[in-house]
Motif scaffolding. Sequence first.
Motif, PDB file in Angstrom:
ATOM      1  N   MET A   7       0.873  -1.171   0.000  1.00 55.16           N
ATOM      2  CA  MET A   7       0.000   0.000   0.000  1.00 55.16           C
ATOM      3  C   MET A   7       0.912   1.223   0.000  1.00 55.16           C
ATOM      4  O   MET A   7       1.903   1.270   0.735  1.00 55.16           O
ATOM      5  CB  MET A   7      -0.894   0.041   1.244  1.00 55.16           C
ATOM      6  N   ILE A   8       0.605   2.194  -0.854  1.00 54.45           N
ATOM      7  CA  ILE A   8       1.375   3.432  -0.901  1.00 54.45           C
ATOM      8  C   ILE A   8       0.455   4.593  -0.570  1.00 54.45           C
ATOM      9  O   ILE A   8      -0.665   4.676  -1.087  1.00 54.45           O
ATOM     10  CB  ILE A   8       2.066   3.622  -2.265  1.00 54.45           C
ATOM     11  N   VAL A   9       0.917   5.492   0.315  1.00 58.86           N
ATOM     12  CA  VAL A   9       0.100   6.626   0.744  1.00 58.86           C
ATOM     13  C   VAL A   9       0.943   7.885   0.829  1.00 58.86           C
ATOM     14  O   VAL A   9       2.154   7.820   1.046  1.00 58.86           O
ATOM     15  CB  VAL A   9      -0.544   6.370   2.135  1.00 58.86           C
ATOM     16  N   GLU A  10       0.295   9.024   0.653  1.00 59.08           N
ATOM     17  CA  GLU A  10       0.870  10.320   1.009  1.00 59.08           C
ATOM     18  C   GLU A  10       0.314  10.693   2.378  1.00 59.08           C
ATOM     19  O   GLU A  10      -0.896  10.748   2.554  1.00 59.08           O
ATOM     20  CB  GLU A  10       0.453  11.395   0.022  1.00 59.08           C
ATOM     21  N   PRO A  11       1.158  10.964   3.377  1.00 55.62           N
ATOM     22  CA  PRO A  11       0.635  11.379   4.676  1.00 55.62           C
ATOM     23  C   PRO A  11      -0.261  12.611   4.578  1.00 55.62           C
ATOM     24  O   PRO A  11      -1.261  12.728   5.290  1.00 55.62           O
ATOM     25  CB  PRO A  11       1.893  11.663   5.487  1.00 55.62           C
ATOM     26  N   ILE A  12       0.101  13.540   3.710  1.00 56.46           N
ATOM     27  CA  ILE A  12      -0.756  14.665   3.320  1.00 56.46           C
ATOM     28  C   ILE A  12      -0.774  14.664   1.796  1.00 56.46           C
ATOM     29  O   ILE A  12       0.285  14.707   1.160  1.00 56.46           O
ATOM     30  CB  ILE A  12      -0.238  16.014   3.845  1.00 56.46           C
ATOM     31  N   GLN A  13      -1.952  14.604   1.208  1.00 58.33           N
ATOM     32  CA  GLN A  13      -2.037  14.516  -0.246  1.00 58.33           C
ATOM     33  C   GLN A  13      -1.699  15.864  -0.876  1.00 58.33           C
ATOM     34  O   GLN A  13      -2.373  16.863  -0.626  1.00 58.33           O
ATOM     35  CB  GLN A  13      -3.436  14.050  -0.651  1.00 58.33           C
ATOM     36  N   GLY A  14      -0.640  15.884  -1.681  1.00 55.32           N
ATOM     37  CA  GLY A  14      -0.133  17.130  -2.223  1.00 55.32           C
ATOM     38  C   GLY A  14      -0.993  17.703  -3.327  1.00 55.32           C
ATOM     39  O   GLY A  14      -1.739  18.666  -3.123  1.00 55.32           O
ATOM     40  N   VAL A  15      -0.901  17.114  -4.512  1.00 55.74           N
ATOM     41  CA  VAL A  15      -1.725  17.557  -5.633  1.00 55.74           C
ATOM     42  C   VAL A  15      -3.203  17.469  -5.274  1.00 55.74           C
ATOM     43  O   VAL A  15      -4.022  18.260  -5.750  1.00 55.74           O
ATOM     44  CB  VAL A  15      -1.408  16.703  -6.885  1.00 55.74           C
ATOM     45  N   GLY A  16      -3.556  16.538  -4.383  1.00 54.64           N
ATOM     46  CA  GLY A  16      -4.936  16.371  -3.948  1.00 54.64           C
ATOM     47  C   GLY A  16      -5.474  17.493  -3.086  1.00 54.64           C
ATOM     48  O   GLY A  16      -6.619  17.409  -2.618  1.00 54.64           O
ATOM     49  N   GLY A  17      -4.678  18.546  -2.851  1.00 54.55           N
ATOM     50  CA  GLY A  17      -5.193  19.713  -2.143  1.00 54.55           C
ATOM     51  C   GLY A  17      -4.802  19.790  -0.680  1.00 54.55           C
ATOM     52  O   GLY A  17      -5.531  20.362   0.139  1.00 54.55           O
ATOM     53  N   PHE A  18      -3.612  19.235  -0.342  1.00 58.50           N
ATOM     54  CA  PHE A  18      -3.104  19.277   1.035  1.00 58.50           C
ATOM     55  C   PHE A  18      -4.131  18.734   2.027  1.00 58.50           C
ATOM     56  O   PHE A  18      -4.384  19.326   3.078  1.00 58.50           O
ATOM     57  CB  PHE A  18      -2.660  20.684   1.408  1.00 58.50           C
ATOM     58  N   SER A  19      -4.753  17.627   1.664  1.00 62.20           N
ATOM     59  CA  SER A  19      -5.744  16.984   2.523  1.00 62.20           C
ATOM     60  C   SER A  19      -5.093  15.828   3.271  1.00 62.20           C
ATOM     61  O   SER A  19      -4.145  15.210   2.780  1.00 62.20           O
ATOM     62  CB  SER A  19      -6.923  16.473   1.685  1.00 62.20           C
ATOM     63  N   SER A  20      -5.615  15.533   4.456  1.00 68.53           N
ATOM     64  CA  SER A  20      -5.038  14.453   5.255  1.00 68.53           C
ATOM     65  C   SER A  20      -6.087  13.882   6.188  1.00 68.53           C
ATOM     66  O   SER A  20      -7.059  14.559   6.557  1.00 68.53           O
ATOM     67  CB  SER A  20      -3.840  14.961   6.070  1.00 68.53           C
ATOM     68  N   PRO A  21      -5.899  12.635   6.621  1.00 68.46           N
ATOM     69  CA  PRO A  21      -6.816  12.002   7.561  1.00 68.46           C
ATOM     70  C   PRO A  21      -6.435  12.336   8.995  1.00 68.46           C
ATOM     71  O   PRO A  21      -5.388  12.961   9.237  1.00 68.46           O
ATOM     72  CB  PRO A  21      -6.587  10.511   7.279  1.00 68.46           C
ATOM     73  N   PRO A  22      -7.230  11.908   9.961  1.00 65.67           N
ATOM     74  CA  PRO A  22      -6.832  12.089  11.363  1.00 65.67           C
ATOM     75  C   PRO A  22      -5.549  11.330  11.654  1.00 65.67           C
ATOM     76  O   PRO A  22      -5.291  10.266  11.080  1.00 65.67           O
ATOM     77  CB  PRO A  22      -8.015  11.498  12.148  1.00 65.67           C
ATOM     78  N   ASP A  23      -4.744  11.864  12.561  1.00 64.71           N
ATOM     79  CA  ASP A  23      -3.543  11.154  12.985  1.00 64.71           C
ATOM     80  C   ASP A  23      -3.927   9.777  13.527  1.00 64.71           C
ATOM     81  O   ASP A  23      -4.916   9.631  14.246  1.00 64.71           O
ATOM     82  CB  ASP A  23      -2.816  11.947  14.073  1.00 64.71           C
ATOM     83  N   GLY A  24      -3.132   8.789  13.173  1.00 64.71           N
ATOM     84  CA  GLY A  24      -3.380   7.429  13.633  1.00 64.71           C
ATOM     85  C   GLY A  24      -4.016   6.530  12.605  1.00 64.71           C
ATOM     86  O   GLY A  24      -4.012   5.305  12.774  1.00 64.71           O
TER      87      GLY A  24
ATOM     88  N   GLY B 208      -6.025  20.109  -5.857  1.00 60.61           N
ATOM     89  CA  GLY B 208      -7.256  19.479  -5.411  1.00 60.61           C
ATOM     90  C   GLY B 208      -7.908  18.685  -6.530  1.00 60.61           C
ATOM     91  O   GLY B 208      -7.685  18.937  -7.716  1.00 60.61           O
ATOM     92  N   LEU B 209      -8.737  17.726  -6.139  1.00 62.23           N
ATOM     93  CA  LEU B 209      -9.420  16.876  -7.101  1.00 62.23           C
ATOM     94  C   LEU B 209     -10.217  17.695  -8.109  1.00 62.23           C
ATOM     95  O   LEU B 209     -10.305  17.339  -9.286  1.00 62.23           O
ATOM     96  CB  LEU B 209     -10.348  15.912  -6.350  1.00 62.23           C
ATOM     97  N   TYR B 210     -10.786  18.807  -7.664  1.00 64.19           N
ATOM     98  CA  TYR B 210     -11.632  19.633  -8.524  1.00 64.19           C
ATOM     99  C   TYR B 210     -10.953  20.946  -8.930  1.00 64.19           C
ATOM    100  O   TYR B 210     -11.603  21.835  -9.480  1.00 64.19           O
ATOM    101  CB  TYR B 210     -12.959  19.937  -7.810  1.00 64.19           C
ATOM    102  N   GLY B 211      -9.671  21.075  -8.629  1.00 68.02           N
ATOM    103  CA  GLY B 211      -8.946  22.296  -8.982  1.00 68.02           C
ATOM    104  C   GLY B 211      -9.403  23.509  -8.205  1.00 68.02           C
ATOM    105  O   GLY B 211      -9.222  24.642  -8.666  1.00 68.02           O
ATOM    106  N   ASN B 212      -9.954  23.300  -7.004  1.00 68.17           N
ATOM    107  CA  ASN B 212     -10.534  24.401  -6.241  1.00 68.17           C
ATOM    108  C   ASN B 212      -9.805  24.685  -4.930  1.00 68.17           C
ATOM    109  O   ASN B 212     -10.339  25.344  -4.052  1.00 68.17           O
ATOM    110  CB  ASN B 212     -12.003  24.093  -5.911  1.00 68.17           C
ATOM    111  N   VAL B 213      -8.562  24.186  -4.794  1.00 67.06           N
ATOM    112  CA  VAL B 213      -7.811  24.373  -3.554  1.00 67.06           C
ATOM    113  C   VAL B 213      -6.569  25.215  -3.819  1.00 67.06           C
ATOM    114  O   VAL B 213      -5.777  24.909  -4.715  1.00 67.06           O
ATOM    115  CB  VAL B 213      -7.397  23.015  -2.948  1.00 67.06           C
ATOM    116  N   ILE B 214      -6.415  26.275  -3.026  1.00 63.82           N
ATOM    117  CA  ILE B 214      -5.191  27.077  -3.050  1.00 63.82           C
ATOM    118  C   ILE B 214      -4.180  26.409  -2.134  1.00 63.82           C
ATOM    119  O   ILE B 214      -4.480  26.062  -0.991  1.00 63.82           O
ATOM    120  CB  ILE B 214      -5.471  28.519  -2.582  1.00 63.82           C
TER     121      ILE B 214
END
Length: 424
Positions: free
Chosen positions: A208-225, A394-400
């Motif tokens: 499994m490969i993951v980004e701890p914070i999704q970069g191109v995806g708009g700097f999104s991340s899940p809860p710690d843990g 971001g997925l929709y191109g709407n994240v600065i």
Amino acid sequence: MGHEELLARHRAVMPDWMALYYDRPIELASASGRRVTDREGRTYLDFFAGILTNAVGYDVAEISDAIRSQLDTGVLHSSTLYLIRSQVELAEKIAELSGIPDAKVFFTNSGTEANETALMLATKFRRSDQVLALRNSYHGRAFATVAITGNRGWSASSLSPVKVSWVHGGYRFRSPFKDLSDADYVKACVADLREVIETTTAGDVACMIVEPIQGVGGFSSPPDGLFRAFKEVLDEYGILFVSDEVQTGWGRTGEHFWGIQSHGVTPDAMTFAKGLGNGLAIGGVVARGDLMDCLTANSLSTFGGNPIATTGALATLNYLLDHDLQANAAKLGDRLIGGLRSIAEDRPAVGDVRGKGLMVGIEMVGADGAPDPAKAVEVLEGTRERGLLVGKGGLYGNVIRLAPPMTLTEDEVEEALGILEDVL
């Protein structure tokens, strides 16, 4: 030659799919500190740092002097068929910093190459072509990395050398589980992971490969843990866990040196690039020794880990550690995120302000809460007009996306907040 003439020449010889920012694209001609100047003489405060790559800023004497000293030897290149002192020294430091037992390092020229290498190692080690990836992810522009990119805007081809199954978790703001508590969100995503493994794979998944914070995806991340909980499931099946630290590495998130550390878990391998070279082309994989050594055929890298790149990267890493830029990212990131959240309180066009350290996303929405990419374009253009460069994704191109050099100062944070408040 001005921007308009260069733009016309660019369009004549460069691919149509090669994106350019702004209605009137600009050429950066010089830079110092955290500021860049375009070819027409306009200076900007840079809050995107060459897509997080100029992590220490511009024209840093300690880094420039190290590169010049290597240039003076005349050895710009040798290939990995010869010993390279700076490569070994850099690998030793990264292996120690990784926290991975018996770690070994292989250098590449980019994050894309690093992720391709990690996939090759994992699939060979596990003798499986099955991979788990997160929805809304981005891992590069090559054949296998496009296949594990869960974002249609960056998926150039449906053809793939690996079989991919997609898991929930990385993009919480629009997740079907978004209204759950942190603990319940983690439980729901773990249940989804188990179901995906049981229903879409043969069980013997490579990694499994993951980004701890999704970069191109708009700097999104899940809860710690979340990823610690994921790894407990993966371990039951013997599935390897790879953390893509191309954007989250080197202390940028502030609270930890590697993004995955906020989840309290040590991966089997990590990929890295971008900020390590502070503008030089370098990437790589750090992994368990048995995983790294699993290849049975000859291999090398003609340019990966070359003397210039590793000398500059070693100077960058030493500068970053000597000046505790991780602590600076934590301190100024808190001020930046706090300031943006205050600005957002009476601005309904801002749906979410998120991030860690100097890795901050602003999600733009319409009156109904739907993604509003047009507003993001307005912010991108408006900040440039006022002397601030930011990113967009971001997925929709709407994240600065905001990711300034980690040498950022308090005054520069306040300057940027003033511009963003005005534009928003």
